[in-house]
Design a protein around this motif. Structure first.
Motif, mmCIF file in Angstrom:
data_model
loop_
_atom_site.group_PDB
_atom_site.id
_atom_site.type_symbol
_atom_site.label_atom_id
_atom_site.label_comp_id
_atom_site.label_asym_id
_atom_site.label_seq_id
_atom_site.Cartn_x
_atom_site.Cartn_y
_atom_site.Cartn_z
ATOM 1 N N VAL A 54 0.853 -1.186 0.000
ATOM 2 C CA VAL A 54 0.000 0.000 0.000
ATOM 3 C C VAL A 54 0.889 1.236 0.000
ATOM 4 O O VAL A 54 1.995 1.214 0.542
ATOM 5 C CB VAL A 54 -0.967 0.032 1.206
ATOM 6 N N GLU A 55 0.396 2.311 -0.610
ATOM 7 C CA GLU A 55 1.161 3.553 -0.644
ATOM 8 C C GLU A 55 0.891 4.343 0.628
ATOM 9 O O GLU A 55 -0.258 4.543 1.020
ATOM 10 C CB GLU A 55 0.777 4.380 -1.869
ATOM 11 N N LYS A 56 1.962 4.762 1.291
ATOM 12 C CA LYS A 56 1.847 5.548 2.512
ATOM 13 C C LYS A 56 3.025 6.515 2.563
ATOM 14 O O LYS A 56 4.174 6.081 2.528
ATOM 15 C CB LYS A 56 1.854 4.629 3.739
ATOM 16 N N ASP A 57 2.733 7.794 2.596
ATOM 17 C CA ASP A 57 3.763 8.831 2.662
ATOM 18 C C ASP A 57 4.775 8.717 1.523
ATOM 19 O O ASP A 57 5.983 8.879 1.722
ATOM 20 C CB ASP A 57 4.498 8.788 4.008
ATOM 21 N N GLY A 58 4.310 8.408 0.321
ATOM 22 C CA GLY A 58 5.173 8.341 -0.853
ATOM 23 C C GLY A 58 6.000 7.075 -0.964
ATOM 24 O O GLY A 58 6.879 6.989 -1.813
ATOM 25 N N LYS A 59 5.742 6.103 -0.105
ATOM 26 C CA LYS A 59 6.457 4.826 -0.143
ATOM 27 C C LYS A 59 5.450 3.689 -0.238
ATOM 28 O O LYS A 59 4.294 3.847 0.093
ATOM 29 C CB LYS A 59 7.296 4.644 1.128
ATOM 30 N N LEU A 60 5.934 2.542 -0.698
ATOM 31 C CA LEU A 60 5.108 1.340 -0.696
ATOM 32 C C LEU A 60 5.515 0.505 0.514
ATOM 33 O O LEU A 60 6.710 0.277 0.749
ATOM 34 C CB LEU A 60 5.302 0.540 -1.977
ATOM 35 N N THR A 61 4.537 0.051 1.272
ATOM 36 C CA THR A 61 4.816 -0.661 2.510
ATOM 37 C C THR A 61 3.694 -1.648 2.816
ATOM 38 O O THR A 61 2.677 -1.676 2.142
ATOM 39 C CB THR A 61 5.009 0.343 3.676
ATOM 40 N N GLY A 62 3.897 -2.455 3.852
ATOM 41 C CA GLY A 62 2.838 -3.319 4.359
ATOM 42 C C GLY A 62 2.676 -4.645 3.648
ATOM 43 O O GLY A 62 1.821 -5.442 4.015
ATOM 44 N N GLY A 63 3.473 -4.908 2.634
ATOM 45 C CA GLY A 63 3.331 -6.146 1.882
ATOM 46 C C GLY A 63 4.537 -7.046 2.041
ATOM 47 O O GLY A 63 5.323 -6.909 2.985
ATOM 48 N N THR A 64 4.664 -7.950 1.106
ATOM 49 C CA THR A 64 5.761 -8.922 1.158
ATOM 50 C C THR A 64 6.477 -8.992 -0.177
ATOM 51 O O THR A 64 5.938 -8.619 -1.211
ATOM 52 C CB THR A 64 5.244 -10.334 1.505
ATOM 53 N N ILE A 65 7.706 -9.508 -0.111
ATOM 54 C CA ILE A 65 8.477 -9.795 -1.309
ATOM 55 C C ILE A 65 9.003 -11.223 -1.192
ATOM 56 O O ILE A 65 9.429 -11.652 -0.120
ATOM 57 C CB ILE A 65 9.618 -8.772 -1.523
ATOM 58 N N LEU A 66 8.912 -11.943 -2.288
ATOM 59 C CA LEU A 66 9.378 -13.322 -2.351
ATOM 60 C C LEU A 66 10.751 -13.360 -3.001
ATOM 61 O O LEU A 66 10.963 -12.744 -4.043
ATOM 62 C CB LEU A 66 8.396 -14.162 -3.178
ATOM 63 N N ASP A 67 11.671 -14.077 -2.382
ATOM 64 C CA ASP A 67 12.975 -14.326 -2.994
ATOM 65 C C ASP A 67 12.901 -15.707 -3.635
ATOM 66 O O ASP A 67 12.958 -16.715 -2.930
ATOM 67 C CB ASP A 67 14.080 -14.276 -1.945
ATOM 68 N N PRO A 68 12.749 -15.781 -4.965
ATOM 69 C CA PRO A 68 12.610 -17.086 -5.628
ATOM 70 C C PRO A 68 13.844 -17.976 -5.475
ATOM 71 O O PRO A 68 13.762 -19.178 -5.641
ATOM 72 C CB PRO A 68 12.377 -16.734 -7.097
ATOM 73 N N LYS A 69 14.974 -17.373 -5.143
ATOM 74 C CA LYS A 69 16.198 -18.146 -4.982
ATOM 75 C C LYS A 69 16.109 -19.099 -3.788
ATOM 76 O O LYS A 69 16.554 -20.234 -3.856
ATOM 77 C CB LYS A 69 17.383 -17.194 -4.802
ATOM 78 N N ASN A 70 15.494 -18.614 -2.693
ATOM 79 C CA ASN A 70 15.382 -19.470 -1.508
ATOM 80 C C ASN A 70 13.936 -19.770 -1.106
ATOM 81 O O ASN A 70 13.696 -20.491 -0.151
ATOM 82 C CB ASN A 70 16.144 -18.864 -0.325
ATOM 83 N N GLY A 71 12.976 -19.192 -1.834
ATOM 84 C CA GLY A 71 11.559 -19.462 -1.576
ATOM 85 C C GLY A 71 10.995 -18.778 -0.347
ATOM 86 O O GLY A 71 9.867 -19.040 0.046
ATOM 87 N N LYS A 72 11.754 -17.850 0.252
ATOM 88 C CA LYS A 72 11.308 -17.209 1.487
ATOM 89 C C LYS A 72 10.588 -15.894 1.214
ATOM 90 O O LYS A 72 10.903 -15.178 0.277
ATOM 91 C CB LYS A 72 12.505 -16.953 2.413
ATOM 92 N N LEU A 73 9.606 -15.605 2.078
ATOM 93 C CA LEU A 73 8.866 -14.350 2.039
ATOM 94 C C LEU A 73 9.443 -13.398 3.076
ATOM 95 O O LEU A 73 9.738 -13.806 4.202
ATOM 96 C CB LEU A 73 7.393 -14.580 2.383
ATOM 97 N N TYR A 74 9.566 -12.137 2.682
ATOM 98 C CA TYR A 74 10.071 -11.111 3.582
ATOM 99 C C TYR A 74 9.103 -9.939 3.596
ATOM 100 O O TYR A 74 8.424 -9.685 2.603
ATOM 101 C CB TYR A 74 11.444 -10.619 3.109
ATOM 102 N N LYS A 75 9.064 -9.210 4.686
ATOM 103 C CA LYS A 75 8.325 -7.962 4.721
ATOM 104 C C LYS A 75 9.051 -7.001 3.795
ATOM 105 O O LYS A 75 10.266 -7.086 3.642
ATOM 106 C CB LYS A 75 8.268 -7.435 6.151
#
Length: 109
Positions: A54-75
């Motif tokens: 979600v956009e908040k104060d000109g930044k995107l935040t609150g979601g996740t990103i997946l690293d396909p190399k290790n299959g892990k989800l990060y904030k």
């Protein structure tokens, strides 16, 4: 590092932002063997790796990103670098973003 892929970041009709792997510079047929859930053994090309931002104060935040190399989800937090159109993408283990790493993503022209 080196260029690995092109990720298309977009705003969906639900108002949230997502990022999809649009092009891979190597191994375009590679599958995410380390992923879990619906992404398990799916091709990385075309995969949503940024979710529910979600956009908040000109930044995107609150979601996740997946690293396909290790299959892990990060904030995830994404901001635009001042003076350029490049993105600073930070994946972290904690909500505050203290434990993690940042990458600079360069806008494709």
């Amino acid at each position: 590092g080196t260029e690995k892929s092109i990720v298309y970041v977009f705003k969906a009709t639900n108002g949230m932002y997502y990022g999809k792997v649009e092009k891979m510079f190597k191994d375009s047929d590679k599958i995410c063997t380390e992923c879990s859930g619906a992404n398990k053994n799916q091709r990385i090309l075309g995969m949503l790796i940024i979710n529910n931002m979600v956009e908040k104060d000109g930044k995107l935040t609150g979601g996740t990103i997946l690293d396909p190399k290790n299959g892990k989800l990060y904030k995830c937090n994404i901001s635009i670098e001042s003076g350029s159109e490049n993105l600073t993408v930070r994946g972290s283990l904690d909500k505050g973003g203290l434990i993690g790493r940042s990458q600079t993503w360069i806008k494709v022209k």
